[in-house]
Design a protein around this motif. Structure first.
Motif, PDB file in Angstrom:
ATOM      1  N   GLY A 203      53.931 -51.360  25.914  1.00  0.00           N
ATOM      2  CA  GLY A 203      54.937 -52.240  25.327  1.00  0.00           C
ATOM      3  C   GLY A 203      55.809 -52.832  26.424  1.00  0.00           C
ATOM      4  O   GLY A 203      55.735 -52.426  27.581  1.00  0.00           O
ATOM      5  N   ARG A 204      56.633 -53.776  26.045  1.00  0.00           N
ATOM      6  CA  ARG A 204      57.516 -54.431  27.026  1.00  0.00           C
ATOM      7  C   ARG A 204      58.487 -53.454  27.674  1.00  0.00           C
ATOM      8  O   ARG A 204      58.835 -53.611  28.826  1.00  0.00           O
ATOM      9  CB  ARG A 204      58.307 -55.551  26.350  1.00  0.00           C
ATOM     10  N   THR A 205      58.939 -52.436  26.926  1.00  0.00           N
ATOM     11  CA  THR A 205      59.931 -51.508  27.482  1.00  0.00           C
ATOM     12  C   THR A 205      59.325 -50.153  27.829  1.00  0.00           C
ATOM     13  O   THR A 205      60.050 -49.236  28.186  1.00  0.00           O
ATOM     14  CB  THR A 205      61.096 -51.292  26.490  1.00  0.00           C
TER      15      THR A 205
ATOM     16  N   LEU B 209      56.406 -55.208  19.735  1.00  0.00           N
ATOM     17  CA  LEU B 209      56.870 -54.619  20.993  1.00  0.00           C
ATOM     18  C   LEU B 209      55.964 -54.956  22.172  1.00  0.00           C
ATOM     19  O   LEU B 209      56.272 -54.611  23.307  1.00  0.00           O
ATOM     20  CB  LEU B 209      56.956 -53.092  20.851  1.00  0.00           C
ATOM     21  N   GLN B 210      54.844 -55.605  21.910  1.00  0.00           N
ATOM     22  CA  GLN B 210      53.880 -55.919  22.957  1.00  0.00           C
ATOM     23  C   GLN B 210      54.058 -57.342  23.465  1.00  0.00           C
ATOM     24  O   GLN B 210      54.441 -58.235  22.706  1.00  0.00           O
ATOM     25  CB  GLN B 210      52.451 -55.761  22.424  1.00  0.00           C
ATOM     26  N   ASP B 211      53.739 -57.551  24.751  1.00  0.00           N
ATOM     27  CA  ASP B 211      53.748 -58.906  25.293  1.00  0.00           C
ATOM     28  C   ASP B 211      52.669 -59.749  24.637  1.00  0.00           C
ATOM     29  O   ASP B 211      52.909 -60.896  24.285  1.00  0.00           O
ATOM     30  CB  ASP B 211      53.535 -58.884  26.813  1.00  0.00           C
ATOM     31  N   ARG B 212      51.491 -59.162  24.497  1.00  0.00           N
ATOM     32  CA  ARG B 212      50.379 -59.833  23.833  1.00  0.00           C
ATOM     33  C   ARG B 212      49.895 -58.904  22.726  1.00  0.00           C
ATOM     34  O   ARG B 212      49.212 -57.906  23.002  1.00  0.00           O
ATOM     35  CB  ARG B 212      49.266 -60.129  24.822  1.00  0.00           C
TER      36      ARG B 212
END
Length: 158
Positions: A74-76, A54-57
């Motif tokens: 997280g991205r959202t 769920l994470q970009d990095r």
């Protein structure tokens, strides 16, 4: 608790991680996943794989056994990972801010039995069971909220 249920077998930790990765993209703020099972059954491994997806990095995701709660970006939105194994008193739940997190973040809760009546009815429950094969796990998904139907079908039938 549930009239909806699905099971999936994972032959090893990599397959358990693959199941978590398939579930991750369907999650958003307000989704709560309750992870049940004995010590060493794979709850934290599953949570780690899901959070990193769920994470970009992807970053290190330690077990929150001693901190009780770890929070990630997280991205959202925010991701909250709670481990209630060491929770001394259910009254501590208020201090942890879990009730707000249940509505505003993606929440993963290990040892959810300690939530008692504060466990959200809309949560997805995943039971982790060991099997005679040392690395294999049986994951049983249970839910009441029909919002999980399609998402779990995509995870368990892929």
């Amino acid at each position: 608790m549930s009239d909806r249920q699905a099971r999936v077998q994972a032959a090893n930790p990599e397959e358990t991680c693959h199941i978590a990765r398939r579930l991750a993209p369907s999650l958003g703020p307000g989704d709560v996943i309750l992870l049940r099972g004995d010590l060493g059954a794979g709850k934290t491994h599953f949570a780690r794989c899901l959070i990193q997806n769920l994470q970009d990095r992807p970053e290190d995701v330690p077990s929150p056994t001693y901190t009780l709660i770890q929070t990630y970006a997280g991205r959202t939105g925010e991701i909250v990972h709670a481990d209630l194994y060491r929770l001394g008193d259910p009254g501590e739940l208020f201090e942890l801010g879990l009730s707000e997190a249940f509505t505003q973040a993606i929440c993963l809760v290990e040892w959810p039995e300690r939530l008692g009546p504060d466990a959200p009815n809309s949560a997805l429950v995943i039971d982790f069971q060991t099997t005679p094969a040392p690395e294999a796990r049986l994951l049983t998904f249970s839910w009441v909220d029909p919002g999980w139907d399609r998402r779990i079908a995509e995870v368990t039938h892929a």
